[in-house]
Design an enzyme around this catalytic site. Structure first.
Site, PDB file in Angstrom:
ATOM      1  N   ASN A 155       0.784  -1.234   0.000  1.00  0.00           N
ATOM      2  CA  ASN A 155       0.000   0.000   0.000  1.00  0.00           C
ATOM      3  C   ASN A 155       0.812   1.277   0.000  1.00  0.00           C
ATOM      4  O   ASN A 155       1.988   1.304   0.334  1.00  0.00           O
ATOM      5  CB  ASN A 155      -1.031  -0.018   1.129  1.00  0.00           C
ATOM      6  N   CYS A 156       0.138   2.318  -0.427  1.00  0.00           N
ATOM      7  CA  CYS A 156       0.697   3.655  -0.461  1.00  0.00           C
ATOM      8  C   CYS A 156      -0.254   4.534   0.345  1.00  0.00           C
ATOM      9  O   CYS A 156      -1.165   5.133  -0.211  1.00  0.00           O
ATOM     10  CB  CYS A 156       0.779   4.167  -1.882  1.00  0.00           C
TER      11      CYS A 156
END
Lengths: 428, 349
Positions: free
Chosen positions: A241-242
């Site tokens: 994830n970002c």
């Protein structure tokens, strides 16, 4: 399941002709790593650099941090379902290059990558300033969309960590820790007089680059389930994830989950640690209801007396955290929740987007909105041109002299919600 | 070295002028110490001098708020002190609110640090605890002997620009401000310790006491949508291309107001998102996905709604504090009302 975790202590990292570990020094071959990473047609180039504790180095934009590990005994391999075949892991022996890490960088979203300073005030807030880091700045081919870029960077990091981890296969560990959790009834009977405790592990799954993988499955698509704690030490859970840098769980955090370690530390003394319930943080209300119903159901089903619930991210997942807490408490199972705060730069706003009186035992990783000035560093690995736009930055964050004024939100791992750090907050 | 200067504010009672019957006296400035100022001067020591005392009747202050503040501020300004001390007010309600009001005004209008002191149940506490250091005292003047050194201790730290610690350590009433610090143990160990205590039924201390949340009552349904003026407001960060007002990607300190007169559709060339909390690809391709201008234009044409308001308001909800959000809405909700908007479609992400 019983897992021996053998640590090979790494005290330095240097470039070399071939990748190897000798006398606690990790040697990295640029050619070998480049060749591995550039196998992926989505990647245009990779720049490999090293960053050690105390150096005047700033690494940014950081996407993920991964610890090199290898499975030397027992079923399966490291990062099952992604790098190794999808076999159930968590038993036997795993070797770890303790003190080393692979750091992946790239301007994937621009807003949601982080900063690691290897010295100075920023270094106090990130655990990764204490590691010998192999940094990869990954550039995508022209026109690649962010989610494809994310996948390419994720895979490049995992492949490299597995490749370096392989160097530890035949080494003799400096230290071996043993972790064991037995099948449910056996485990319950082992310490019948101690309270049965579980761990509810919330995984970031808000989607659109906010994803976590369990044995290769996008955790958005799971219903809550039960894992042995040792499975996680072998890479059953991976970050994809970002989100804001301060409170995303990197793969390094998952592999070294400190709640699992701290529960094991009291296992057989104050508590009987029964296992881990994983759940997600989906954005649809029906998913939130279903998942929190199921975590509560499992705590009861497993006969738990208490549970620790940890969060990842903030805002929307605050609702999942509170739903989990409320429903688990309603089952008569006592909870402690682990979160962080967005109380505004002056600290006077309310800290979470949701609240409930049942959440009467909270551990916090601190207020992510607190401002910090990061002095200029002699060397920057990566790039700074996105700094004003990063989550936690603002117009003028990057100053002409190269210093950065921003919220600690920009620092990778600063307000971690697995309780990885000493940072916390109190009311003044 | 010249001494640090303090101006002290007290009411008519503590000045020895009289009780309720004298509560209407106007502000009066006297050189040096008066009443409790004597003990306070002793506790502050030789480097600090109470140069003047302002005396004002509690009724006068509370019944002539603006005028009284103006008069007292002028008196304080004349001496330009390093610190302003009001009270202690103990449990005297009107004295407490006067102390809080004037101390806040001195702090905000003159930029001079202020401290006051009262009993925890004084109504002035709830009004001003967020704005001021309020030293906690007993509930009556009998507690003066304890209150004076406590005020002096905090006053000296403020004068000397020292770091102010937590409320229990420094003796002030909790202000509700969250402050970071490094604990002795990592969070995971603290969590396990806390759970063990909770399971044993022992006392434990949460690190974040849960707040009580506001409930917003939903507005009344619109009777005739075909005559309604509808506005679009979003926390999804949609802005004209280039983000002209530089709204932050997270922890927004501002919102934008943009004219969409004649805009039928938000295109990739004209609009984008400033929001840092989600994959921006789809919002940048077509910002109508977050701020549905195109659909509302259709509805306008079909006569399903009266009209779309010519401005939209936007910010990024990502990590933006509730306090900021509330302040934004307080401001633009008034504009929406003044512009005759009947309903708002609020989109989030």
């Amino acid at each position: 399941m019983r897992l021996e975790l053998g640590e090979i202590l790494i005290s330095d990292v240097q470039f070399g002709d071939v990748c190897k570990v000798e006398n606690g020094i990790l040697y990295v071959s640029k050619e070998e790593i480049s060749a591995l990473v550039l196998e992926d047609e989505h990647i245009k180039s990779v720049e490999i650099d090293l960053a050690k504790p105390g150096e005047e180095v700033r690494i940014t934009p950081v996407k993920d941090v991964i610890q090199p590990r290898v499975k030397v005994e027992g079923k399966g391999g490291i990062f099952p379902g992604v790098i190794s075949e999808v076999e159930t892991v968590g038993e036997g022996r795993t070797h770890v290059l303790q003190g080393a890490a692979v750091v992946t960088c790239g301007k994937i979203v621009g807003f949601q990558e982080g900063i690691i300073d290897m010295t100075g005030p920023g270094a106090e807030y990130t655990p990764f300033s204490k590691l010998n880091n192999v940094v990869m700045v990954i550039e995508p081919v022209e026109g690649l969309k962010q989610h494809d870029y994310e996948r390419a960077a994720r895979m490049a990091g995992l492949k490299t960590a597995a490749f370096l981890g392989e160097l530890a296969r035949d080494l003799t560990p400096d230290k071996i820790d043993v972790y064991e959790t037995k099948p449910l009834f056996e485990q319950a009977n082992e310490y019948p007089d101690l309270p049965k405790v579980g761990y509810v592990y919330m995984l970031q799954t808000q989607g659109l680059l906010h994803d976590t993988y369990v044995y290769g499955v996008d955790a958005k698509k799971i219903v809550p389930t039960v894992l042995y704690p040792t499975e996680i030490m072998d890479g059953a859970i991976l970050s994809g994830n970002c989100v804001s840098a301060c409170d995303k769980n990197t793969t390094y955090h998952h592999l070294n989950n400190p709640i699992i370690k701290s529960l094991y530390a009291q296992h057989g003394k104050e508590i009987n640690f029964m296992g881990v319930i994983i759940t997600n943080e989906n954005v649809y209300l029906a998913d939130k209801h279903r998942s929190s119903n199921w975590t509560a159901k499992f705590t009861k089903y497993l006969g738990l007396d208490g549970a620790i619930v940890s969060q990842e991210g903030f805002g929307n997942p605050d609702t999942d955290l509170i739903m989990n807490c409320k429903k688990i408490e309603a089952e008569g199972v006592k909870t402690v929740i682990v979160t962080d705060e967005y109380a505004g730069r002056d600290g006077s706003s309310q800290s979470l987007a949701d609240a409930d009186p049942a959440a009467n035992a909270v551990v916090t990783g601190g207020n992510a909105n607190q401002l910090i000035v990061l002095p200029p560093m002699k060397k920057v690995i990566g790039m700074l041109d996105y700094t004003d736009k990063i989550a936690g930055g603002f117009a003028g964050s990057l100053r002409p002299d190269g210093s950065i004024e921003a919220e600690i939100q920009v620092i990778t791992g600063a307000t971690n919600e697995l309780g990885f750090n000493k940072l916390t907050a109190q009311t003044f | 070295m010249s001494k640090f200067k303090v101006v002290h504010y007290i009411n008519q009672f503590f000045a020895g002028i009289g009780g309720e019957e004298k509560a209407d006296i106007k502000p009066e400035l006297r050189e040096g110490v008066v009443g409790p100022g004597m003990a306070l001067q002793g506790a502050l020591g030789e480097d600090v001098e109470i140069v003047a005392t302002i005396i004002c009747g509690d009724s006068y202050f509370n019944e002539n708020l603006e005028e009284a503040q103006k008069e007292v501020l002028a008196m304080v300004e004349k001496h330009n002190p390093d610190l302003f001390i009001a009270g202690p007010a103990f449990n005297a309600g009107r004295y407490g609110t006067a102390c809080g009001t004037i101390a806040k005004a001195v702090q905000n209008n003159l930029g001079i640090k202020s401290v006051t002191a009262m009993y925890i149940e004084n109504p002035g506490v709830d009004m001003y605890r967020k704005d001021l250091f309020i030293v906690e005292t007993g509930n009556s003047a009998a507690a003066m002997r304890k209150a004076v050194p406590a005020i002096a201790k905090l006053a000296l730290k403020l004068i000397n620009n020292e770091t102010i610690g937590g409320p229990s350590e420094e003796g002030y009433i909790e202000r509700g401000v969250r402050v970071n610090y490094f604990a002795d143990k990592i969070g995971a160990e603290r969590a396990v310790d806390m759970l063990v205590k909770k399971l044993k039924g022992e006392e434990f201390k949460t690190e974040y006491p849960m707040p009580v949340f506001d409930n917003v009552e939903p507005g009344k349904a619109i009777v005739d949508l075909s005559k309604a003026k509808i506005a679009l407001v979003t926390s999804g960060g949609i802005v004209p291309k280039g983000n002209p007002d530089k709204i932050e990607s997270s922890s927004a300190s501002k919102y934008g107001k943009y004219d969409i007169d004649g805009v039928m559709d938000l295109t990739e060339a004209t609009y984008e998102t400033a929001h840092g909390g989600y994959d921006p690809v789809y919002a940048n391709e077509d910002s109508d996905r977050v701020l549905p201008v195109d659909v509302l234009r259709d509805l306008e044409k079909e006569g399903a709604i009266g009209e779309l308001h010519r401005y939209f308001y936007t910010t990024t909800g990502n990590g933006t504090s509730v306090k900021n959000s509330r302040a934004f809405a307080d401001e633009f909700a008034q504009e929406l009302l003044a512009d005759g908007v009947d309903a708002v479609i609020l989109t989030s992400t």
